[in-house]
Design an enzyme around this catalytic site. Structure first.
Site, short mmCIF file in Angstrom:
data_model
loop_
_atom_site.label_atom_id
_atom_site.label_comp_id
_atom_site.label_asym_id
_atom_site.label_seq_id
_atom_site.Cartn_x
_atom_site.Cartn_y
_atom_site.Cartn_z
N CYS A 95 0.85 -1.19 0.00
CA CYS A 95 0.00 0.00 0.00
C CYS A 95 0.89 1.25 0.00
O CYS A 95 0.90 2.05 0.94
CB CYS A 95 -0.97 0.00 1.17
SG CYS A 95 -0.20 -0.06 2.80
N ASP A 96 1.68 1.35 -1.05
CA ASP A 96 2.62 2.47 -1.19
C ASP A 96 2.65 2.86 -2.65
O ASP A 96 2.84 2.02 -3.53
CB ASP A 96 4.01 2.03 -0.72
CG ASP A 96 4.97 3.20 -0.54
OD1 ASP A 96 5.07 4.02 -1.47
OD2 ASP A 96 5.60 3.30 0.53
#
Length: 597
Positions: free
Chosen positions: A479-480
């Site tokens: 989640c980047d």
């Protein structure tokens, strides 16, 4: 047909046949056959395949090429090489490396106490060199290694280290290891790691310090231990000219020390620098291994003759050259983000806005002769419809229909295009990109891509008998927002348009054997991929030394959580049957589980 630059970077290690990427060794299995075999054993998620035969191939190339140059130039020094453990310390790599290098007396280079312990334990009497900053304990380890019978050289980075060698020698009465001087050259390197060399580099002794070191050795009766000078001007140099300059400078330093009276000085360690081709678009390394070796031998021979000193033994490191090609990362595609743009998702009304009607007609009436024209028209219509949505003139259903129809038109147009239309595709790539979500972490498996924008060859391992027509951006599952390999029109990656409900699609990342394993980080607490060593016995392929991706509970333990406490707290708040399910998840890895994962 797009071959993904395999002729540039693969060094004939892989080839394409019958639409599959295959290993050019023994019975030449396809990579997809290895993936299917390991997945039969219920190993899912990303896979890292190591190929020990490619380690052996590179070691053999290195020694044979240098020895041929030595013979051709009637050179009287010997060639030696050591592998810098910082490049890859993992046992599944190091053990095959030592085995492959034994017949050449291929050694190891250590840059920390832990690496030195590895070398002392597993190295089989081949040379050991020790670089990097050292304290008294590390220097003492070097003396112990010498006592064990190892051919070890401590290469000092500063005069304080030499003073410590003197101190340990007096305190222990152990035999003194050979001593090397790392010299700080005026000449720097080339490429991404050029700052490793040059007058402002982090390591090495200045001319004044070299002379002071000479005095310290002479004063303390350790002069006979001085056997090597060392320099390093950068990893994977793309240009050979800086090497020639560095060789002249270091060669003269060697000769000056010999003429001062350093009778046992007999070796020059030129560090690393051999280029590895990572590009799949154009060649970036402007020399061959043969040219590199010939230049080293010829230059050092000339200087030795000029200065009337014996020709030095040649040591090299070049760990990236040995290791990069030996590992391949393969990750399954989980999702294509245009998959929702299929005809069954259209929500056409009885009465639609005129531009929606026209888009529908473009889609139905498209032929090969008008494909590009209709594709351009659809993109223009979509932009107009999105503006109308912002102004409140069309609703969400209309917007959805516009997006779906435009995507369908683009895909239909691409299906009509010949390979010579790629330039046209590149021109409008921002409008037709596909997002491929892969079950892996860039931060864990390709940290240099994220950290220093290092290129790695990327290609699918199947479907290679079909034209890849989708301008591809690759997303990992972290989640980047940095977990993405964006489409670059200057270095375009095209992948295939596949239906993941009907077939699997795997992407391979190549030249990942150097540094990526040890630099990989547990961002989002994703651990290393499942690792497999692929060996060949006659014509049989063996999948050995399988190391499964870490369990979640083990990852938490690694970062110092009290895992017993975690289990106790969770267990106290859940019924036994639910906790049993949870415990199963704790003992699985973090990668995603889907039909094809």
């Amino acid at each position: 047909m797009n071959n993904f630059g395999i002729d540039l970077w693969s060094n004939n290690n892989f080839f394409i046949e019958d639409g599959l990427l295959k290993i050019n060794h023994k019975n030449k299995p396809s990579l997809i056959s290895l993936v299917k075999e390991i997945r039969k054993q219920n190993y899912k998620g990303p896979l890292l395949f190591r190929f020990p035969h490619l380690i052996e191939k590179q070691i053999t190339r290195l020694y044979n090429t240098y020895n041929a140059a030595i013979k051709e130039n009637n050179y009287h020094g010997k060639f030696n090489a050591v592998f810098p453990l910082k490049v890859n310390q993992f046992p599944t790599f190091v053990h095959p490396l030592i085995e492959a290098g034994e017949k050449f007396n291929y050694g190891l280079e250590a840059g920390s106490k832990a690496e030195l312990i590895i070398a002392m334990t597993y190295n089989k009497k081949a040379p050991i060199t020790v670089n990097g900053f050292k304290d008294k304990e590390m220097i003492h380890l070097g003396f112990i290694a010498k006592k064990m019978g190892h051919n070890i050289t401590l290469i000092i980075e500063g005069l304080n280290e030499l003073e410590t060698i003197v101190e340990v020698s007096k305190e222990t009465n152990l035999p003194c290891p050979s001593i090397g001087l790392r010299v700080r050259l005026f000449n720097g390197g080339s490429g991404a790691w050029a700052k490793s060399g040059g007058i402002d580099s982090k390591f090495g002794l200045s001319s004044t310090e070299i002379l002071e070191a000479y005095d310290v050795l002479e004063k303390n009766n350790l002069f006979d231990c001085l056997t090597m000078i060392h320099f390093h001007i950068g990893s994977s140099m793309n240009n050979i000219k800086p090497l020639k300059n560095a060789l002249k400078e270091s060669g003269h330093i060697y000769a000056e020390l010999k003429n001062l009276g350093a009778t046992n000085l007999n070796s020059i360690n030129i560090g690393g620098g051999l280029g590895v081709e990572y590009s799949q678009y154009k060649r970036t390394i402007n020399y061959s291994l043969q040219e590199f070796a010939s230049d080293v031998v010829f230059t050092l021979k000339n200087i030795a003759r000029q200065k009337n000193v014996e020709e030095p033994n040649i040591f090299t490191e070049s760990g990236r050259f040995i290791s990069a090609s030996s590992a391949v990362l393969i990750a399954p595609v989980l999702e294509l983000f245009s998959a929702e743009y299929e005809a069954e998702h259209l929500r056409l009304k009885e009465v639609n806005p005129p531009l929606i009607v026209e888009l529908n007609e473009l889609y139905k009436d498209m032929k090969k002769r008008n494909a590009l024209e209709y594709m351009h028209d659809s993109i223009d219509h979509l932009e107009s419809l999105l503006k109308l949505f912002d102004l409140g003139y069309i609703d969400l259903k209309d917007r959805s229909n516009a997006e779906i129809l435009t995507n369908l038109i683009i895909k239909k147009a691409i299906s009509f295009l010949e390979v010579n239309a790629y330039e046209e595709l590149k021109r409008i790539d921002n409008k037709i990109q596909e997002k491929y979500l892969l079950n892996f972490s860039i931060f864990q498996s390709l940290p240099d891509l994220w950290g220093i924008n290092q290129e790695f060859p990327i290609m699918p391992i199947t479907h290679l008998d079909k034209n890849p027509t989708r301008s591809a951006s690759i997303w990992d599952i972290t989640c980047d927002s940095d977990g993405e390999i964006e489409f670059n029109p200057n270095k375009p990656l095209y992948l295939h348009d596949v239906d993941l409900d009907k077939e699997e699609y795997f992407i391979g990342f190549f030249q990942v054997g150097a540094y990526q394993d040890v630099l990989g980080m547990k961002h989002n607490l994703f651990s290393h991929p499942t690792e497999v060593n692929v060996t060949f016995d006659e014509n049989e392929v063996k999948l050995e030394q399988i190391i499964e991706s870490q369990k979640i509970i083990d990852i938490l333990d690694d970062i110092d959580y009290d895992t017993n406490e975690i289990k106790s707290i969770l267990n106290s708040q859940l019924d036994d049957d639910i906790y049993e399910i949870l415990e199963k998840y704790l003992n699985d890895n973090s990668y995603l589980k889907t039909t094809w994962s």
